[in-house]
Design an enzyme around this catalytic site. Structure first.
Site, PDB file in Angstrom:
ATOM      1  N   HIS A   9       0.832  -1.202   0.000  1.00 54.96           N
ATOM      2  CA  HIS A   9       0.000   0.000   0.000  1.00 54.96           C
ATOM      3  C   HIS A   9       0.869   1.255   0.000  1.00 54.96           C
ATOM      4  O   HIS A   9       2.070   1.190   0.276  1.00 54.96           O
ATOM      5  CB  HIS A   9      -0.912   0.013   1.231  1.00 54.96           C
ATOM      6  CG  HIS A   9      -0.159   0.088   2.520  1.00 54.96           C
ATOM      7  ND1 HIS A   9       0.349  -1.028   3.162  1.00 54.96           N
ATOM      8  CD2 HIS A   9       0.213   1.154   3.282  1.00 54.96           C
ATOM      9  CE1 HIS A   9       0.973  -0.658   4.255  1.00 54.96           C
ATOM     10  NE2 HIS A   9       0.920   0.674   4.354  1.00 54.96           N
ATOM     11  N   HIS A  58       5.422   6.023  -1.398  1.00 54.67           N
ATOM     12  CA  HIS A  58       6.085   4.802  -1.836  1.00 54.67           C
ATOM     13  C   HIS A  58       5.304   3.569  -1.402  1.00 54.67           C
ATOM     14  O   HIS A  58       4.399   3.659  -0.555  1.00 54.67           O
ATOM     15  CB  HIS A  58       7.495   4.725  -1.249  1.00 54.67           C
ATOM     16  CG  HIS A  58       7.498   4.707   0.258  1.00 54.67           C
ATOM     17  ND1 HIS A  58       7.483   5.844   1.017  1.00 54.67           N
ATOM     18  CD2 HIS A  58       7.497   3.673   1.142  1.00 54.67           C
ATOM     19  CE1 HIS A  58       7.474   5.524   2.299  1.00 54.67           C
ATOM     20  NE2 HIS A  58       7.489   4.207   2.396  1.00 54.67           N
TER      21      HIS A  58
END
Length: 250
Positions: free
Chosen positions: A109, A198
């Site tokens: 995620h 990220h």
């Protein structure tokens, strides 16, 4: 519209806060938000519900904050299909120094908040406020094409991550501002001052950021045929305890 999913476990392990080292680190009908007791269910908190942290059950990981009854670990994120990065994870794992004992991150995620502690009786209004913020948010697609090493705030874990390309920074910051507004409304911590969006793909215990950074050029060369990775963002998520809510973008 948002939906809520229920985990099979009684308590969710909170995602540890991660900071960047060099930055300080049929048609579905519209649902009406039910009351908290309907949405979450009546929850009793007997003595036997007290949770004792046992790192041996979590591959050596330690909670970032003490578990207390009635407090739910909560965070907002963009979910990533596991299949999108499986090959990339395997290739990167083969390239890394075996002494670091890296493992594949099963939960992929992009974080849009820190992991915060939310009291049970605030969950209903917190979710409703997020829904209101996301109502006018349009779906979009991002690309990810570079790797970076990160550590958590306590420097007890190291992560290898694939970064969202800078060209999408403005779009990501628009969403982040909405999340931060909700956090401030509930007197909770906002995201990092210089966010680096990220997806963590590998992790290990300990601080190995310097060692991994030196290996990045070789790792990137080995996965260049798999880059860039594209991810369509058409839904945002919030996990609170063992409840997961999602918000469809327009």
């Amino acid at each position: 519209m948002f939906l809520v999913n229920y985990s099979s476990t009684s308590e969710s392990e909170a995602e540890e806060d991660v900071k960047e080292v060099d930055n300080h680190h049929t048609e579905t009908k519209k649902l009406i938000l039910p009351k908290a007791t309907t949405l979450l269910g009546k929850r009793k908190l007997p003595d036997e519900d007290v949770v004792t942290d046992d790192p041996s059950k979590h591959q050596g990981r330690i909670r970032s904050f003490k578990h207390e009854r009635g407090n739910w670990a909560t965070y907002v994120f963009v979910a990533t299909p596991k299949s999108l990065l499986e090959d990339l994870q395997e290739l990167c794992l083969r390239q890394l120094d075996s002494k670091c004992d890296f493992k594949i991150c099963p939960d992929l995620h992009i974080s849009l908040s820190r992991t915060v502690v939310l009291q049970y009786h605030f969950i209903e209004s917190f979710i409703k406020t997020l829904e209101e913020e996301f109502t006018a948010t349009a779906r979009f697609t991002i690309s990810l094409s570079s790797l970076k090493a990160y550590t958590n705030a306590e420097r007890t874990r190291t992560f290898l991550a694939i970064r969202v390309d800078d060209i999408h920074l403005e779009k990501m910051l628009e969403i982040l501002k909405k999340v931060d507004r909700v956090m401030l409304n509930f007197k909770l911590a906002t995201f990092y001052e210089d966010p680096s969006f990220h997806i963590s793909i590998l992790w290990c215990l300990g601080d190995y950021v310097d060692e991994i950074t030196k290996q990045l050029p070789d790792i990137v060369e080995s996965i260049k045929d798999l880059l860039p990775v594209e991810l369509k963002i058409d839904r945002l998520y919030c996990k609170s305890g063992f409840k997961e809510f999602n918000f469809e973008l327009k």
